[in-house]
Design a protein around this motif. Structure first.
Motif, short mmCIF file in Angstrom:
data_model
loop_
_atom_site.label_atom_id
_atom_site.label_comp_id
_atom_site.label_asym_id
_atom_site.label_seq_id
_atom_site.Cartn_x
_atom_site.Cartn_y
_atom_site.Cartn_z
N ALA A 28 0.80 -1.21 0.00
CA ALA A 28 0.00 0.00 0.00
C ALA A 28 0.84 1.27 0.00
O ALA A 28 0.45 2.29 -0.56
N THR A 29 2.02 1.22 0.65
CA THR A 29 2.85 2.43 0.75
C THR A 29 4.00 2.37 -0.24
O THR A 29 4.46 1.28 -0.62
N ILE A 30 4.47 3.55 -0.61
CA ILE A 30 5.59 3.61 -1.55
C ILE A 30 6.87 3.04 -0.93
O ILE A 30 7.67 2.43 -1.61
N ALA A 31 7.06 3.22 0.38
CA ALA A 31 8.27 2.70 1.04
C ALA A 31 8.31 1.19 0.94
O ALA A 31 9.35 0.59 0.62
N ASP A 32 7.17 0.53 1.23
CA ASP A 32 7.13 -0.94 1.15
C ASP A 32 7.31 -1.41 -0.29
O ASP A 32 8.02 -2.39 -0.56
N ALA A 33 6.65 -0.73 -1.20
CA ALA A 33 6.75 -1.14 -2.61
C ALA A 33 8.19 -1.02 -3.11
O ALA A 33 8.71 -1.91 -3.77
N MET A 34 8.83 0.09 -2.77
CA MET A 34 10.18 0.30 -3.26
C MET A 34 11.19 -0.62 -2.59
O MET A 34 12.20 -1.00 -3.19
N ARG A 35 10.94 -0.99 -1.36
CA ARG A 35 11.80 -1.98 -0.71
C ARG A 35 11.76 -3.30 -1.50
O ARG A 35 12.80 -3.93 -1.73
N ALA A 36 10.59 -3.68 -1.93
CA ALA A 36 10.45 -4.91 -2.71
C ALA A 36 11.06 -4.76 -4.10
O ALA A 36 11.68 -5.69 -4.64
N ARG B 14 5.83 4.28 -11.49
CA ARG B 14 4.43 3.99 -11.18
C ARG B 14 4.13 4.27 -9.70
O ARG B 14 3.10 4.84 -9.35
N ALA B 15 5.07 3.83 -8.84
CA ALA B 15 4.87 4.03 -7.40
C ALA B 15 4.89 5.52 -7.04
O ALA B 15 4.06 5.99 -6.24
N VAL B 16 5.84 6.25 -7.63
CA VAL B 16 5.95 7.68 -7.32
C VAL B 16 4.74 8.44 -7.87
O VAL B 16 4.17 9.32 -7.20
N ARG B 17 4.33 8.10 -9.10
CA ARG B 17 3.18 8.81 -9.70
C ARG B 17 1.93 8.61 -8.86
O ARG B 17 1.13 9.54 -8.66
N ARG B 18 1.76 7.39 -8.34
CA ARG B 18 0.58 7.11 -7.53
C ARG B 18 0.52 7.99 -6.28
O ARG B 18 -0.53 8.39 -5.82
N GLU B 19 1.73 8.36 -5.77
CA GLU B 19 1.78 9.18 -4.56
C GLU B 19 1.82 10.67 -4.88
O GLU B 19 1.29 11.48 -4.11
N VAL B 20 2.43 11.06 -6.01
CA VAL B 20 2.67 12.48 -6.30
C VAL B 20 1.54 13.13 -7.08
O VAL B 20 1.15 14.28 -6.82
N VAL B 21 0.99 12.43 -8.06
CA VAL B 21 0.01 13.03 -8.97
C VAL B 21 -1.40 12.70 -8.48
O VAL B 21 -1.81 11.53 -8.49
N PRO B 22 -2.17 13.72 -8.08
CA PRO B 22 -3.54 13.47 -7.62
C PRO B 22 -4.44 13.09 -8.79
O PRO B 22 -4.13 13.38 -9.95
#
Length: 1000
Positions: free
Chosen positions: A655-663, A706-714
């Motif tokens: 769900a979070t960008i931190a977890d996704a990017m760790r993977a 993809r992960a960053v866009r999901r968090e940055v772009v509303p």
């Protein structure tokens, strides 16, 4: 003396080699005022002294004892020069001349040549007034005269050695002369012994003179003495053989004859080594006799042969290889040598012969005190003994069937081994030169104080003296560096030859498959080149201790694993990494089964761990990767589609960008490791590896975006298009291990407010850079190839790019676009950007000024961007004939002809080179030269990173690193020179082609 004059005088003394000119001044005044020798005369040959300070101080001390003797010699130019050379290299000779200043007279006229064997023998026998084998006097005075005369001859040998133009070339003849002098000294001492034993003047009178005269005693030289390779001050290894005519044997019996011979041997040794007014010459060592120290000092010939037939160990036959009669009864000595020679050369057929000889070498190494190991010239790794043992083992193994290699001396044996094809000329030449250099260093160390030593000096001043006396280097630090280089080279050749399986096969031996004890492991580790045997032992103990199934399996495997590690680039690191991996995997059944049942996988594991820190570091974090080594298909990189599917699945699970990017980072590390292992033990080409690394990088950037866009772009701003354009080697799908990922960022507002679109694009850029960071395996998204370079905005709209390229674009920016390729983000935006790029990079007409500017920039890049102090022939990226030369030339053709030659419209360097060849822009031969240089530089660059775990664009000059790189590129072991020569030759040819086609 005025201050200015004093300063000038000190400067002059410093030029002559004085390290303490101020301290020298009082001595010079003393000579001028009290002894009557002018300053100019004193100093006109001072430069021949390795240590002028010591020479002057010693000369003053001798002059105080006998000023007349010194003054007389100062009138003889050659003799004066000889004295300065001696005193400057040897405080031991300073002590000798202080005790015996009358001996200075022998230096008059200098030394025109070395004394012959007959001159040495006759002169030393004359010193004891010998006749018919007996000295006129059996008292201690005879031994004193012998020792003084011996040192007179030793001084002549040393003068010849020190004043020769190239002392390293004189090592063999000097060592032979020293051996002859030792034999002559033993002959003279034996004459004194006969007089003492038979009751001559001052003798003890134990046996009648007639019986002593008829008792035969042969003194057999062993080791360096037998081989005529003796040092200035070294133990002289001997064996004593007794005999007599039949009549005396019948009269006295063999035991009494041996008793007489033993008394003679004891007194002979005492005459050389006993404590007298004149110091001993050297130690006479008879411990190589049968049964060593526990055995009889003297035996009859039959007794010797009986022992060798029944009880001798393999190492004793190796010792006999150099046996030579050097004194006493020559006929008996020759008979002894003829009798033992067949035993020597048949010894290789004995069971476990090779292993026993190897263990002997290892035991010698073990007995070196720990604090001496770094300074051992003789016994340490890469020292003299490595060369001698290697040569002797090869001789003994092959000598049974080939009598051409029956040589006593190391250098003659090397020549014979080369002639008969047992050693390559390159290895033999390196061994021979290194042997001479090491022996010269050893000689100078012993000459310094006329004492037995095999240690390299640690004191900087002593290193400076060694450098001057050997004439091998201009400074102490440089001679130390040369020694270190020789040690590495000797160790490389020694390990390769000393342990190669051919030796055991020729000797009909079975493999050594027993489990290693701790002592055996230490011996083996020291012998085969582990730089930290103590640390390696700790790792082995941890791996093999305990009652677990894993420990049991690893105890069984450890002998072969250690040898495999030793054959690798970095045995110490390989073993350490194996231990870490083993601890992480614990008792995993699949891992133990792989080690036990799949020798191919186990060998591949030792190869990748000892050959690559990059792999070893990643395997510690991904230990399950060891399973890939048992299945080649698992080592092949996964397809981009498979990686994309996994990456998309990651985002649905986290769900979070931190977890996704760790993977995502874990995915990237795993696939980089897979590709690295495939590159080392698989069948990958550089194009395969580059393609795999590019795919991994693309998938990582796509997943991150993809992960960053999901968090940055509303959601309300979702109309924004954003894309990542690969540039440089990334765009060309030519990434290597450790390469940066060159990128540009483009966006299209699609109705959004331009200011807001720009802010969102920059947030995406910063998010990409932040979340792609990986401290363990860095991923640097480098945007310096964007318009205006570092001065330009990080992201531009498609419209801004078009406006910029139409109005302000310069030639290098068009050149940079040649490898532009969309890799992430909006597909429509990528397509539109590439259409824009094509207009810029493949123009219908080419501006000649732009082409000239590109050529000017290329020349400037070579002059300004090459790191200061870097050898331009060794820089893999910017150096002559390397990557940039090939790439700039190909890109020039693309700019000039890409509009009309479709094949040139590719981001691939090699693809464009092939298209240029097919279009006739470059000849097939030139294209081949350019392609070979590009491939080799790319392979070396990646191999350098794999080896060290660190990125570098410079081909190392360190031989071990070069060898390690070569091993990764499938060169045979110890191919550092070949790697270097291949690269320099390939790039030299490519550079000639580049100059002709780019500037011409």
């Amino acid at each position: 003396m005025a201050s200015g004059a004093r300063n000038t005088a000190r400067t002059g003394l410093a030029r002559l080699g004085f390290s303490a000119p101020t301290d020298a001044e009082p001595f010079l005044i003393e000579f001028e005022e009290e002894i009557g020798i002018g300053r100019e005369r004193i100093l006109d040959v001072a430069s021949v002294a390795a240590d002028p300070d010591d020479a002057l101080a010693s000369l003053a001390r001798i002059a105080r004892r006998d000023a007349a003797a010194v003054k007389r010699l100062s009138d003889d130019s050659a003799g004066w020069r000889s004295l300065w050379a001696l005193l400057g290299a040897s405080s031991g000779f300073a002590e000798f001349y202080f005790r015996h200043p009358e001996e200075l007279a022998d230096l008059r006229g200098g030394v025109s040549r070395l004394p012959t064997r007959d001159e040495l023998r006759d002169g030393l026998l004359d010193s004891v007034d010998a006749s018919d084998g007996f000295a006129s006097d059996g008292g201690e005075e005879a031994w004193v005269r012998l020792r003084v005369r011996y040192r007179r001859y030793l001084a002549r040998i040393a003068v010849h050695d020190l004043l020769s133009a190239s002392p390293v070339d004189e090592v063999a003849v000097v060592a032979a002369c020293l051996a002859d002098a030792a034999g002559a000294a033993l002959e003279a001492s034996l004459a004194v012994a006969r007089t003492r034993v038979s009751g001559g003047a001052s003798g003890v009178g134990l046996f009648p003179r007639e019986q002593v005269a008829r008792t035969r005693l042969a003194i057999i030289g062993m080791g360096k003495t037998g081989a005529r390779e003796l040092n200035y001050v070294s133990d002289v290894d001997v064996i004593f053989v007794a005999g007599a005519d039949d009549e005396l044997l019948d009269e006295l019996g063999e035991s009494r004859v041996v008793d007489i011979a033993t008394r003679l041997a004891v007194q002979t040794m005492r005459g050389i080594s006993g404590v007298e007014i004149e110091p001993p010459l050297w130690e006479v060592d008879a411990n190589l006799r049968p049964e060593g120290k526990q055995g009889a000092l003297v035996r009859s010939l039959d007794s010797h042969l009986s022992y060798y037939d029944r009880w001798a160990k393999s190492w004793e036959f190796q010792a006999l290889l150099k046996a030579r009669p050097i004194a006493g009864d020559t006929a008996l000595g020759d008979e002894y040598v003829r009798a033992v020679q067949p035993l020597v050369w048949a010894s290789a057929a004995r069971e476990n012969f090779v292993d026993s000889v190897q263990r002997m070498r290892e035991r010698v190494t073990e007995h070196i005190p720990a604090d001496e190991v770094p300074y051992q010239l003789k016994l340490g790794p890469g020292g003299i003994r490595d060369i001698e043992f290697t040569v002797q083992l090869l001789q003994l193994v092959h000598g049974l069937a080939d009598d051409q290699i029956h040589q006593r001396g190391t250098l003659p044996a090397l020549d014979a081994l080369v002639a008969e094809g047992y050693i390559g000329r390159t290895d033999a030449a390196a061994f021979a030169n290194d042997y001479r250099v090491l022996r010269l260093m050893e000689h100078r160390g012993q000459l310094r104080r006329l004492s037995r030593t095999h240690l390299m000096p640690s004191d900087p001043d002593e290193l400076r003296v060694l450098a001057r006396s050997t004439k091998l280097a201009p400074s102490g630090s440089e001679i130390r560096a040369r020694w270190e280089a020789i040690k590495r080279e000797v160790r490389d050749i020694h390990v390769r030859l000393f342990y190669r399986p051919l030796l055991a096969a020729v000797a009909s031996l079975s493999p050594d498959d027993h489990a290693l004890t701790t002592d055996q492991a230490r011996d083996r580790l020291a012998a085969i080149g582990f730089s930290d045997p103590a640390g390696a032992l700790r790792h082995i103990a941890a791996l093999t201790s305990g009652l677990s199934r894993k420990a049991s399996i690893q105890r069984h495997l450890m002998p072969v694993l250690i040898l495999w590690f030793a054959e690798g680039v970095d045995p110490d690191y390989g073993l350490l990494a194996f231990r870490r991996l083993s601890e992480r995997l614990g008792d995993m059944p699949w891992f133990l089964r792989m080690l036990r049942d799949s020798s191919g996988a186990a060998e591949r594991l030792t190869r990748v761990l000892s050959g690559s820190r990059y792999v070893g570091d990643l395997m510690e974090w991904i230990p399950e990767s060891a399973a890939w080594l048992d299945d080649p298909s698992l080592m092949r990189p996964r397809s981009g589609v498979a990686l994309q599917e996994e990456a998309r699945a990651i985002q649905t699970r986290h769900a979070t960008i931190a977890d996704a990017m760790r993977a995502v980072r874990a995915l990237r590390r795993r696939e980089l490791l897979r590709t690295a292992m495939w590159a080392i033990v698989g069948d990958a080409t550089i194009e395969d590896v580059s393609g795999a690394l590019t795919t991994i990088t693309e998938v990582t950037i796509q997943a991150t975006l993809r992960a960053v866009r999901r968090e940055v772009v509303p959601p309300e701003d979702d109309a924004l298009d954003f894309s990542v354009i690969a540039m440089g080697r990334f765009g060309g799908e030519e990434l290597g291990f450790g390469s940066d990922a060159d990128v540009m960022y483009v966006y299209r507002p699609n109705g959004l407010d331009p200011e807001r679109a720009n802010r969102l694009a920059l947030k995406l850029v910063h998010g990409l850079r932040e979340h792609s960071e990986d401290a363990r395996v860095p991923l640097d998204l480098d945007a310096e190839l964007r318009p205006e370079g570092r001065s330009g905005p990080l992201a531009r709209s498609l419209e801004a790019y078009g406006e910029y390229y139409r109005r302000w674009s310069v030639s290098w920016e068009a050149q940079a676009l040649l490898r532009a390729r969309g890799v992430a983000g909006s597909v429509k935006l990528i397509r539109a950007f590439m259409e824009l790029a094509d207009e810029v990079r493949f123009p219908a007409s080419v501006d000649p000024q732009g082409i000239r500017e590109i050529k000017r920039i290329k020349a400037r890049v070579e002059n300004e961007r090459l790191p200061q102090g870097t050898d331009p022939t060794r820089h893999l990226k910017l150096g002559r004939g390397s990557l940039s030369d090939v790439e700039w030339l190909v890109q020039l053709w693309q700019l000039q002809h890409g509009h009309r030659v479709p094949g040139l419209r590719t981001t691939s360097t090699l693809g464009a080179l092939k298209a240029a060849r097919d279009a006739g822009l470059v000849s097939p031969a030139d294209a081949q030269r350019l392609g070979e240089a590009w491939r080799l530089a790319s392979r070396l660059r990646s191999a350098n990173t794999l080896l060290s775990g660190q990125t570098s664009d410079v081909l190392p000059s360190d031989r071990e690193r070069l060898d390690g790189i070569g091993r990764l590129l499938m060169y045979p072991p110890h191919s550092a020179t070949q790697v270097e020569e291949d690269y320099l030759g390939t790039t030299r040819r490519a550079r000639r082609t580049f100059d002709k086609l780019f500037y011409g």
